[in-house]
Write a protein that holds these residues in place. Structure first.
Motif, short mmCIF file in Angstrom:
data_model
loop_
_atom_site.label_atom_id
_atom_site.label_comp_id
_atom_site.label_asym_id
_atom_site.label_seq_id
_atom_site.Cartn_x
_atom_site.Cartn_y
_atom_site.Cartn_z
N ARG A 36 0.49 -1.02 0.27
CA ARG A 36 0.27 -0.28 -0.18
C ARG A 36 0.89 0.75 -0.36
O ARG A 36 2.05 1.48 0.49
N ARG A 44 -9.24 1.45 -4.00
CA ARG A 44 -10.03 2.58 -2.33
C ARG A 44 -11.00 3.52 -2.78
O ARG A 44 -10.78 4.08 -2.03
N ARG A 54 -11.68 9.04 -1.43
CA ARG A 54 -10.92 7.54 -1.04
C ARG A 54 -11.12 7.11 0.40
O ARG A 54 -10.90 7.95 1.78
N ASP A 59 -8.32 2.91 3.81
CA ASP A 59 -7.54 1.51 3.86
C ASP A 59 -9.13 0.70 3.94
O ASP A 59 -10.31 1.08 3.60
N VAL A 60 -8.72 -0.78 2.75
CA VAL A 60 -8.77 -1.10 2.58
C VAL A 60 -8.43 -2.17 2.55
O VAL A 60 -7.48 -2.93 3.58
N GLU A 61 -9.40 -3.41 3.08
CA GLU A 61 -8.35 -5.23 3.50
C GLU A 61 -8.36 -5.61 2.04
O GLU A 61 -8.33 -5.51 1.10
#
Lengths: 155, 155
Positions: A4, B92, B149, B152-154
Motif C-alpha cells: 500500500r 480504494r 478515497r 484503507d481497504v482489506e
C-alpha cells in the motif's frame, strides 16, 4: 514494506536532498511511470488507427504526458539496490542497465526527443504525420525493452 | 488476469474508439498515475523544504509531470465496473465518486488549475511562491482523498 502506498505517507516523511526513496518505492515509481506512459501511448495508437476519431487536443495531452514522463529523470529511480526487488511487481530490469550508462542515456534521450516531436506534431493535426511519429516513439520504447528489460520473470 | 503488464501486450490489442481498457487495466493505470504524481510531488516538496537545493528546471519538470497527469482525463479510468476491483492493488475509491460527478469534476479542475499555476511559478524561481503554491496543489490532492478515497481497504 506493505504494497500500500499513500501520498500522505510519502509526504510526511523527511527526505535527503537527493530524494529518490526506498528501493521498493523507486521500483514502484518507475513501474508506475511506464504504466502511465503505456496508457497514453494506447490512447494515441487508438486514434491514429481510427482517424475518424482523431482529436488533436486529446492526442496532444497524451503526448505531453509521455514527454513529461520522459523528462522526469526516470534514471534517478534506478538507484543502488534496485537491480532486484519488488515494486508493484518484481522488477524486470536487466543487470546490463547498470553496466551501460551511456547506452541508457542515449535511449532515454531518444525517448525524450521523439516524445517532444510528437507533442509538436499533434498540435498540427496531420494524422499521417502523427502516426509516423508515433511509430518512431514506440520504437524507442522497444529499443530500451530489448536492451534492458527481461522478457519475463518468475514471481 | 495476471498482474504483469507490458506495453507490447497492450499495444498489440485492438481497442474500441472510446478506449479505456479492461477493468483491471483502468484501475492499474489510475493507480500508476497517482503514484507517479506522488513521486513528482515528493521531489518538489523536498526542494522547497531545502531551499539550498532548489533547482527551478527540476521543479518545473516535476510540476509539468503533475500537470500532464491532471490533464490526462483520469476520469475516463473510472469506467463502469471499476467501482471495485484490483489493479496493482485493491481500489480504494469510494462509491461516492460515481454518484457525485459534479464534485469530481470540480476537484479535478482544481487539481489541474493549481498544477498549471505551479508550472508557471516554478520557472520564476521564487522558492517561497513555489512553496505556497505547492501547498495549494497538495490541498487539492487531500480534498479528493477526503471525499473519494477510503482510508484503507482489506486486501
Amino acid at each position: 514494506m506493505t504494497a500500500r502506498f499513500t501520498v500522505l505517507a510519502l509526504l510526511s516523511t523527511a527526505y535527503s536532498a537527493s530524494f529518490a526513496g526506498q528501493i521498493e518505492d523507486q521500483i514502484r515509481f518507475r513501474q508506475s511511470a511506464y504504466s502511465f506512459a503505456a496508457w497514453n501511448l494506447a490512447k494515441i495508437k487508438n486514434q491514429v488507427q481510427h482517424p475518424d476519431t482523431f482529436n488533436k487536443e486529446q492526442v496532444g495531452a497524451a503526448a505531453s504526458a509521455i514527454a513529461a514522463i520522459a523528462g522526469s529523470d526516470l534514471n534517478s529511480l534506478y538507484g543502488p539496490g534496485t537491480e532486484q526487488g519488488v515494486g508493484w511487481q518484481k522488477t524486470r530490469v536487466k543487470p546490463d542497465y547498470f553496466q551501460k550508462p551511456d547506452e541508457v542515456k542515449k535511449l532515454a534521450e531518444d525517448f525524450r526527443k521523439e516524445s517532444l516531436e510528437l507533442v509538436k506534431l499533434a498540435s498540427g493535426g496531420d494524422v499521417a504525420a502523427v502516426k509516423t511519429q508515433f511509430g518512431k516513439l514506440s520504437q524507442t520504447c522497444k529499443s530500451c525493452h530489448d536492451s534492458f528489460r527481461l522478457k519475463d520473470v518468475e514471481e
